[in-house]
Design a protein around this motif. Structure first.
Motif, mmCIF file in Angstrom:
data_model
loop_
_atom_site.group_PDB
_atom_site.id
_atom_site.type_symbol
_atom_site.label_atom_id
_atom_site.label_comp_id
_atom_site.label_asym_id
_atom_site.label_seq_id
_atom_site.Cartn_x
_atom_site.Cartn_y
_atom_site.Cartn_z
ATOM 1 N N THR A 1 37.562 -7.705 -82.946
ATOM 2 C CA THR A 1 36.378 -7.195 -83.636
ATOM 3 C C THR A 1 36.535 -7.205 -85.149
ATOM 4 N N ALA A 2 37.695 -7.573 -85.644
ATOM 5 C CA ALA A 2 37.888 -7.674 -87.097
ATOM 6 C C ALA A 2 37.200 -8.896 -87.689
ATOM 7 N N PHE A 3 36.853 -9.847 -86.837
ATOM 8 C CA PHE A 3 36.162 -11.028 -87.346
ATOM 9 C C PHE A 3 34.779 -10.622 -87.841
ATOM 10 N N ASP A 4 34.395 -11.168 -89.016
ATOM 11 C CA ASP A 4 33.127 -10.741 -89.593
ATOM 12 C C ASP A 4 32.259 -11.888 -90.081
ATOM 13 N N TYR A 5 32.597 -13.088 -89.679
ATOM 14 C CA TYR A 5 31.794 -14.235 -90.095
ATOM 15 C C TYR A 5 31.962 -15.311 -89.045
ATOM 16 N N PHE A 6 30.829 -15.912 -88.625
ATOM 17 C CA PHE A 6 30.857 -16.792 -87.458
ATOM 18 C C PHE A 6 30.131 -18.087 -87.792
ATOM 19 N N PRO A 7 30.869 -19.084 -88.269
ATOM 20 C CA PRO A 7 30.248 -20.365 -88.620
ATOM 21 C C PRO A 7 30.324 -21.370 -87.469
ATOM 22 N N TRP A 8 29.454 -22.343 -87.546
ATOM 23 C CA TRP A 8 29.491 -23.508 -86.667
ATOM 24 C C TRP A 8 29.676 -24.742 -87.547
ATOM 25 N N TYR A 9 30.532 -25.641 -87.064
ATOM 26 C CA TYR A 9 30.788 -26.878 -87.773
ATOM 27 C C TYR A 9 30.385 -28.062 -86.893
ATOM 28 N N GLN A 10 29.907 -29.108 -87.549
ATOM 29 C CA GLN A 10 29.497 -30.337 -86.873
ATOM 30 C C GLN A 10 30.408 -31.461 -87.360
ATOM 31 N N GLN A 11 30.922 -32.238 -86.425
ATOM 32 C CA GLN A 11 31.826 -33.318 -86.816
ATOM 33 C C GLN A 11 31.386 -34.627 -86.186
ATOM 34 N N PHE A 12 31.179 -35.621 -87.048
ATOM 35 C CA PHE A 12 30.884 -36.977 -86.597
ATOM 36 C C PHE A 12 32.185 -37.776 -86.575
ATOM 37 N N PRO A 13 32.254 -38.806 -85.741
ATOM 38 C CA PRO A 13 33.493 -39.598 -85.648
ATOM 39 C C PRO A 13 33.929 -40.125 -87.012
ATOM 40 N N GLY A 14 35.204 -39.976 -87.291
ATOM 41 C CA GLY A 14 35.765 -40.477 -88.539
ATOM 42 C C GLY A 14 35.519 -39.599 -89.749
ATOM 43 N N LYS A 15 34.893 -38.465 -89.530
ATOM 44 C CA LYS A 15 34.601 -37.545 -90.636
ATOM 45 C C LYS A 15 35.233 -36.191 -90.367
ATOM 46 N N GLY A 16 35.391 -35.409 -91.454
ATOM 47 C CA GLY A 16 35.843 -34.042 -91.261
ATOM 48 C C GLY A 16 34.687 -33.178 -90.806
ATOM 49 N N PRO A 17 34.977 -32.022 -90.222
ATOM 50 C CA PRO A 17 33.900 -31.099 -89.830
ATOM 51 C C PRO A 17 33.105 -30.652 -91.055
ATOM 52 N N ALA A 18 31.826 -30.435 -90.855
ATOM 53 C CA ALA A 18 30.949 -29.970 -91.931
ATOM 54 C C ALA A 18 30.235 -28.707 -91.476
ATOM 55 N N LEU A 19 30.166 -27.739 -92.370
ATOM 56 C CA LEU A 19 29.491 -26.487 -92.034
ATOM 57 C C LEU A 19 28.027 -26.745 -91.706
ATOM 58 N N LEU A 20 27.587 -26.202 -90.577
ATOM 59 C CA LEU A 20 26.221 -26.410 -90.096
ATOM 60 C C LEU A 20 25.379 -25.167 -90.329
ATOM 61 N N ILE A 21 25.850 -24.041 -89.853
ATOM 62 C CA ILE A 21 25.131 -22.782 -89.932
ATOM 63 C C ILE A 21 26.132 -21.678 -89.654
ATOM 64 N N ALA A 22 25.870 -20.486 -90.203
ATOM 65 C CA ALA A 22 26.797 -19.378 -89.998
ATOM 66 C C ALA A 22 26.018 -18.078 -89.921
ATOM 67 N N ILE A 23 26.643 -17.082 -89.307
ATOM 68 C CA ILE A 23 25.981 -15.795 -89.135
ATOM 69 C C ILE A 23 26.971 -14.668 -89.357
ATOM 70 N N ARG A 24 26.473 -13.550 -89.834
ATOM 71 C CA ARG A 24 27.263 -12.331 -89.938
ATOM 72 C C ARG A 24 26.878 -11.417 -88.785
ATOM 73 N N PRO A 25 27.750 -10.487 -88.403
ATOM 74 C CA PRO A 25 27.494 -9.684 -87.199
ATOM 75 C C PRO A 25 26.417 -8.626 -87.358
ATOM 76 N N ASP A 26 25.828 -8.499 -88.541
ATOM 77 C CA ASP A 26 24.790 -7.482 -88.708
ATOM 78 C C ASP A 26 23.403 -7.986 -88.316
ATOM 79 N N VAL A 27 23.320 -9.256 -87.908
ATOM 80 C CA VAL A 27 22.049 -9.800 -87.422
ATOM 81 C C VAL A 27 22.286 -10.425 -86.057
ATOM 82 N N SER A 28 21.216 -10.521 -85.263
ATOM 83 C CA SER A 28 21.364 -11.045 -83.901
ATOM 84 C C SER A 28 20.960 -12.506 -83.794
#
Lengths: 112, 110
Positions: free
Chosen positions: B28-55
């Motif tokens: 429960t110490a985690f306080d930030y929840f991002p999603w990353y998208q990765q295409f072949p041959g590329k590094g992951p890229a931040l897609l969208i993220a959420i904090r736990p104070d919103v649903s």
């Protein structure tokens, strides 16, 4: 720079040789991670630098792996006496506030 | 120890479908929840993220749903397109720690 730059993009080396992989993070980013990604697999944490603090080396798979970060900017990951199982893509990521990380395109290492 | 569990490992949907990728965490110490998208041959890229104070958080066709009590969060892709075919990683952060899920390979069939 505009993004995280990694070099070389590809590296083929003979088993037993040493290799150095370089990461240039975004200017001003204090946090820097190294990850390893094997073909079709997830991201394996290797090492983490945050400012001037001692790095978190808990993910390094063996003592053949080491990394340093000079002047809080450029980082070098060194693999000594490379083995075939070291073949993977090595990714570097940096962040300003420890939240949103920007990744480089990685170095594809092939040990033959 | 896997800090975040991600499922499914792979997902195939038709164009226009709504793929859903799920992640669960324990600390429960985690306080930030991002999603990353990765295409072949590329590094992951931040897609969208959420904090736990919103649903829920929406950005374009991408939505994160967050259930704090269940310690779960998911990514929904509305009106999926073939160009969304990629590997998606959820992640959890807290106290300068960043941990990734094992990834979901999404294929959107035209």
């Amino acid at each position: 720079g505009a993004g995280v730059s990694q070099s070389p993009s590809n590296k083929v080396t003979e088993k037993g040789k040493d290799v150095e992989l370089r990461c240039d993070p975004i200017s001003g980013h204090t946090a820097l991670y190294w990850y390893r990604q094997s073909l079709g697999q997830g991201l394996e944490f290797l090492i983490y630098f945050q400012g001037n603090s001692a790095p978190d080396k808990s993910g390094l798979p063996s003592d053949r792996f080491s990394a340093e970060r000079t002047g809080g900017s450029v980082s070098t990951l060194t693999i000594q006496r490379t083995q075939q199982e070291d073949s993977a893509v090595y990714l570097c990521a940096s962040s300003h506030r420890g939240l949103d990380y920007t990744f480089g395109s990685g170095t594809r290492l092939t040990v033959v | 120890q896997q800090q975040v569990k991600q499922s499914p490992q792979s997902l195939i949907v038709q164009k226009g479908g709504i793929p859903i990728i799920n992640c669960a965490y324990e600390n429960t110490a985690f306080d930030y929840f991002p999603w990353y998208q990765q295409f072949p041959g590329k590094g992951p890229a931040l897609l969208i993220a959420i904090r736990p104070d919103v649903s829920e958080k929406k950005e374009g066709r991408f939505t994160i749903s967050f259930n704090k009590s269940a310690k779960q969060f998911s990514l929904h892709i509305m009106d999926s397109q073939p160009g969304d075919s990629a590997t998606y990683f959820c992640a959890v952060t807290g106290a300068n720690n960043l941990f990734f899920g094992t990834g979901t390979r999404l294929t959107v069939i035209p």
